[in-house]
Write a protein that holds these residues in place. Structure first.
Motif, PDB file in Angstrom:
ATOM      1  N   ILE A 112       0.857  -1.177   0.000  1.00 16.37           N
ATOM      2  CA  ILE A 112       0.000   0.000   0.000  1.00 16.37           C
ATOM      3  C   ILE A 112       0.899   1.235   0.000  1.00 16.37           C
ATOM      4  CG2 ILE A 112      -0.291  -0.065   2.527  1.00 16.37           C
ATOM      5  CD1 ILE A 112      -3.170   1.077   1.968  1.00 16.37           C
ATOM      6  N   ALA A 113       0.696   2.094  -0.990  1.00 21.67           N
ATOM      7  CA  ALA A 113       1.507   3.306  -1.137  1.00 21.67           C
ATOM      8  C   ALA A 113       0.953   4.420  -0.259  1.00 21.67           C
ATOM      9  CB  ALA A 113       1.529   3.748  -2.600  1.00 21.67           C
ATOM     10  N   ALA A 114       1.733   5.470  -0.084  1.00 19.52           N
ATOM     11  CA  ALA A 114       1.330   6.611   0.731  1.00 19.52           C
ATOM     12  C   ALA A 114       0.033   7.236   0.228  1.00 19.52           C
ATOM     13  CB  ALA A 114       2.455   7.650   0.766  1.00 19.52           C
ATOM     14  N   ASP A 115      -0.213   7.166  -1.093  1.00 18.47           N
ATOM     15  CA  ASP A 115      -1.438   7.756  -1.653  1.00 18.47           C
ATOM     16  C   ASP A 115      -2.637   6.803  -1.582  1.00 18.47           C
ATOM     17  OD1 ASP A 115      -0.961   5.887  -3.645  1.00 18.47           O
ATOM     18  OD2 ASP A 115      -0.953   7.346  -5.284  1.00 18.47           O
ATOM     19  N   GLY A 116      -2.456   5.620  -0.961  1.00 16.40           N
ATOM     20  CA  GLY A 116      -3.553   4.669  -0.810  1.00 16.40           C
ATOM     21  C   GLY A 116      -3.659   3.637  -1.914  1.00 16.40           C
ATOM     22  N   ALA A 165      -8.653   1.987  -3.051  1.00 16.96           N
ATOM     23  CA  ALA A 165      -9.914   1.696  -2.385  1.00 16.96           C
ATOM     24  C   ALA A 165     -10.702   2.987  -2.233  1.00 16.96           C
ATOM     25  CB  ALA A 165      -9.647   1.088  -1.017  1.00 16.96           C
ATOM     26  N   THR A 166     -12.013   2.890  -2.398  1.00 18.86           N
ATOM     27  CA  THR A 166     -12.887   4.044  -2.207  1.00 18.86           C
ATOM     28  C   THR A 166     -13.993   3.626  -1.262  1.00 18.86           C
ATOM     29  OG1 THR A 166     -12.428   4.742  -4.455  1.00 18.86           O
ATOM     30  CG2 THR A 166     -14.296   5.750  -3.391  1.00 18.86           C
ATOM     31  N   PRO A 167     -14.171   4.189  -0.099  1.00 22.12           N
ATOM     32  CA  PRO A 167     -13.327   5.263   0.443  1.00 22.12           C
ATOM     33  C   PRO A 167     -11.941   4.729   0.805  1.00 22.12           C
ATOM     34  CG  PRO A 167     -14.872   4.529   2.115  1.00 22.12           C
ATOM     35  CD  PRO A 167     -15.213   3.779   0.845  1.00 22.12           C
ATOM     36  N   ASP A 168     -11.012   5.662   0.903  1.00 22.16           N
ATOM     37  CA  ASP A 168      -9.605   5.309   1.135  1.00 22.16           C
ATOM     38  C   ASP A 168      -9.377   5.041   2.623  1.00 22.16           C
ATOM     39  OD1 ASP A 168      -6.934   4.925   0.921  1.00 22.16           O
ATOM     40  OD2 ASP A 168      -6.436   6.999   0.451  1.00 22.16           O
ATOM     41  N   ASP A 169      -9.796   3.853   3.089  1.00 22.12           N
ATOM     42  CA  ASP A 169      -9.686   3.541   4.511  1.00 22.12           C
ATOM     43  C   ASP A 169      -8.788   2.346   4.801  1.00 22.12           C
ATOM     44  OD1 ASP A 169     -11.305   1.587   3.509  1.00 22.12           O
ATOM     45  OD2 ASP A 169     -12.931   1.873   4.932  1.00 22.12           O
ATOM     46  N   LEU A 170      -7.961   1.956   3.845  1.00 23.11           N
ATOM     47  CA  LEU A 170      -7.029   0.858   4.075  1.00 23.11           C
ATOM     48  C   LEU A 170      -5.712   1.399   4.619  1.00 23.11           C
ATOM     49  CD1 LEU A 170      -7.601  -1.198   0.802  1.00 23.11           C
ATOM     50  CD2 LEU A 170      -8.501  -1.688   3.086  1.00 23.11           C
ATOM     51  N   GLU A 171      -5.051   0.581   5.429  1.00 21.41           N
ATOM     52  CA  GLU A 171      -3.773   0.982   6.005  1.00 21.41           C
ATOM     53  C   GLU A 171      -2.876  -0.251   6.120  1.00 21.41           C
ATOM     54  OE1 GLU A 171      -5.068   0.834  10.667  1.00 21.41           O
ATOM     55  OE2 GLU A 171      -5.518   2.642   9.530  1.00 21.41           O
ATOM     56  N   PRO A 172      -1.577  -0.047   6.309  1.00 19.92           N
ATOM     57  CA  PRO A 172      -0.695  -1.192   6.482  1.00 19.92           C
ATOM     58  C   PRO A 172      -1.169  -2.068   7.647  1.00 19.92           C
ATOM     59  CG  PRO A 172       0.589   0.790   6.136  1.00 19.92           C
ATOM     60  CD  PRO A 172      -0.848   1.228   6.319  1.00 19.92           C
ATOM     61  N   GLY A 173      -1.018  -3.386   7.466  1.00 19.74           N
ATOM     62  CA  GLY A 173      -1.430  -4.317   8.514  1.00 19.74           C
ATOM     63  C   GLY A 173      -2.167  -5.502   7.927  1.00 19.74           C
ATOM     64  N   ALA A 174      -2.856  -6.242   8.781  1.00 21.15           N
ATOM     65  CA  ALA A 174      -3.589  -7.433   8.378  1.00 21.15           C
ATOM     66  C   ALA A 174      -4.759  -7.065   7.474  1.00 21.15           C
ATOM     67  CB  ALA A 174      -4.089  -8.176   9.612  1.00 21.15           C
ATOM     68  N   ALA A 175      -5.004  -7.914   6.470  1.00 18.16           N
ATOM     69  CA  ALA A 175      -6.114  -7.697   5.536  1.00 18.16           C
ATOM     70  C   ALA A 175      -6.566  -9.056   5.004  1.00 18.16           C
ATOM     71  CB  ALA A 175      -5.680  -6.795   4.384  1.00 18.16           C
ATOM     72  N   HIS A 176      -7.726  -9.075   4.388  1.00 14.95           N
ATOM     73  CA  HIS A 176      -8.247 -10.300   3.785  1.00 14.95           C
ATOM     74  C   HIS A 176      -8.438 -10.034   2.290  1.00 14.95           C
ATOM     75  CE1 HIS A 176     -10.108 -14.230   3.853  1.00 14.95           C
ATOM     76  NE2 HIS A 176     -11.029 -13.757   3.032  1.00 14.95           N
ATOM     77  N   VAL A 177      -7.883 -10.912   1.452  1.00  9.90           N
ATOM     78  CA  VAL A 177      -7.944 -10.751  -0.003  1.00  9.90           C
ATOM     79  C   VAL A 177      -8.734 -11.901  -0.607  1.00  9.90           C
ATOM     80  CG1 VAL A 177      -6.570 -10.767  -2.141  1.00  9.90           C
ATOM     81  CG2 VAL A 177      -5.801  -9.456  -0.156  1.00  9.90           C
ATOM     82  N   GLU A 178      -9.517 -11.583  -1.626  1.00  5.75           N
ATOM     83  CA  GLU A 178     -10.169 -12.605  -2.435  1.00  5.75           C
ATOM     84  C   GLU A 178      -9.760 -12.369  -3.881  1.00  5.75           C
ATOM     85  OE1 GLU A 178     -14.263 -14.047  -1.833  1.00  5.75           O
ATOM     86  OE2 GLU A 178     -14.605 -13.304  -3.871  1.00  5.75           O
ATOM     87  N   ALA A 179      -9.264 -13.411  -4.534  1.00  2.68           N
ATOM     88  CA  ALA A 179      -8.913 -13.355  -5.954  1.00  2.68           C
ATOM     89  C   ALA A 179      -9.823 -14.326  -6.696  1.00  2.68           C
ATOM     90  CB  ALA A 179      -7.452 -13.725  -6.175  1.00  2.68           C
ATOM     91  N   VAL A 185      -3.683 -11.686   4.349  1.00  5.07           N
ATOM     92  CA  VAL A 185      -2.393 -11.169   3.885  1.00  5.07           C
ATOM     93  C   VAL A 185      -1.958 -10.034   4.816  1.00  5.07           C
ATOM     94  CG1 VAL A 185      -2.922 -11.711   1.474  1.00  5.07           C
ATOM     95  CG2 VAL A 185      -3.344  -9.410   2.339  1.00  5.07           C
ATOM     96  N   THR A 186      -0.764  -9.541   4.593  1.00  6.39           N
ATOM     97  CA  THR A 186      -0.267  -8.356   5.277  1.00  6.39           C
ATOM     98  C   THR A 186      -0.022  -7.284   4.246  1.00  6.39           C
ATOM     99  OG1 THR A 186       0.806  -9.721   6.954  1.00  6.39           O
ATOM    100  CG2 THR A 186       1.564  -7.441   6.749  1.00  6.39           C
ATOM    101  N   LEU A 187      -0.615  -6.118   4.448  1.00  2.00           N
ATOM    102  CA  LEU A 187      -0.333  -4.971   3.581  1.00  2.00           C
ATOM    103  C   LEU A 187       0.849  -4.214   4.199  1.00  2.00           C
ATOM    104  CD1 LEU A 187      -3.903  -3.548   2.799  1.00  2.00           C
ATOM    105  CD2 LEU A 187      -2.466  -5.017   1.363  1.00  2.00           C
ATOM    106  N   THR A 188       1.893  -4.022   3.399  1.00  6.62           N
ATOM    107  CA  THR A 188       3.083  -3.297   3.867  1.00  6.62           C
ATOM    108  C   THR A 188       3.196  -1.984   3.094  1.00  6.62           C
ATOM    109  OG1 THR A 188       4.528  -4.378   2.264  1.00  6.62           O
ATOM    110  CG2 THR A 188       4.292  -5.440   4.420  1.00  6.62           C
TER     111      THR A 188
END
Length: 143
Positions: free
Chosen positions: A42-46, A100-114, A138-141
């Motif tokens: 995850i980049a600084a701009d989200g 993501a909209t709204p931009d509420d994601l941050e580094p840390g634990a997350a759940h992904v579906e592909a 997953v982990t968002l870094t």
């Protein structure tokens, strides 16, 4: 129009079709698969980047790898891009990027579906056929 926005638009249209066609079932071939890498960025701009691998066999319509990510306890997910798949039976890498909209994601634990999904033109209206689905923590870094 460049290729990436066109593919993202196609993947978005596919998601709308999924919502409109709840009775469609999966007919996945056991040799087909999609994986999710355990770390996303995850980049600084989200902007979020997710990746993994897929394997599929040829179909009659275009096939896409779509992905979504969520961090909230209510299970809300955000669509993160779409990639056109090459279905030749070989393993391939995929990578989707989006905000993501709204931009509420941050580094840390997350759940992904592909999801590896084909848009089949059998009835004139492209309907989804699922080749494979994978859900993974997953982990968002920071990128």
């Amino acid at each position: 129009m460049s290729l990436r926005p066109a593919l993202s638009a196609a993947a978005g249209a596919a998601l709308l079709l999924l919502a409109a066609a709840p009775a469609v079932t999966a007919h996945a071939d056991p040799t087909e698969s999609v994986t999710v890498d355990p770390v996303g960025r995850i980049a600084a701009d989200g902007t979020v980047t997710l990746s993994g691998t897929y394997r599929c066999v040829a179909g009659t319509g275009p096939v896409f790898v779509s992905s979504s990510v969520g961090q909230s306890a209510d299970g809300a997910k955000h669509g993160i891009g779409g990639t056109r798949a090459v279905c030749d039976g070989a393993a391939h890498a995929w990578q989707n990027t989006g905000k993501a909209t709204p931009d509420d994601l941050e580094p840390g634990a997350a759940h992904v579906e592909a999801t590896l999904m084909e848009l089949r033109p059998d009835t004139g209206l492209p309907l989804p056929r699922f080749h494979a689905v994978q859900q993974q923590d997953v982990t968002l870094t920071k990128a």
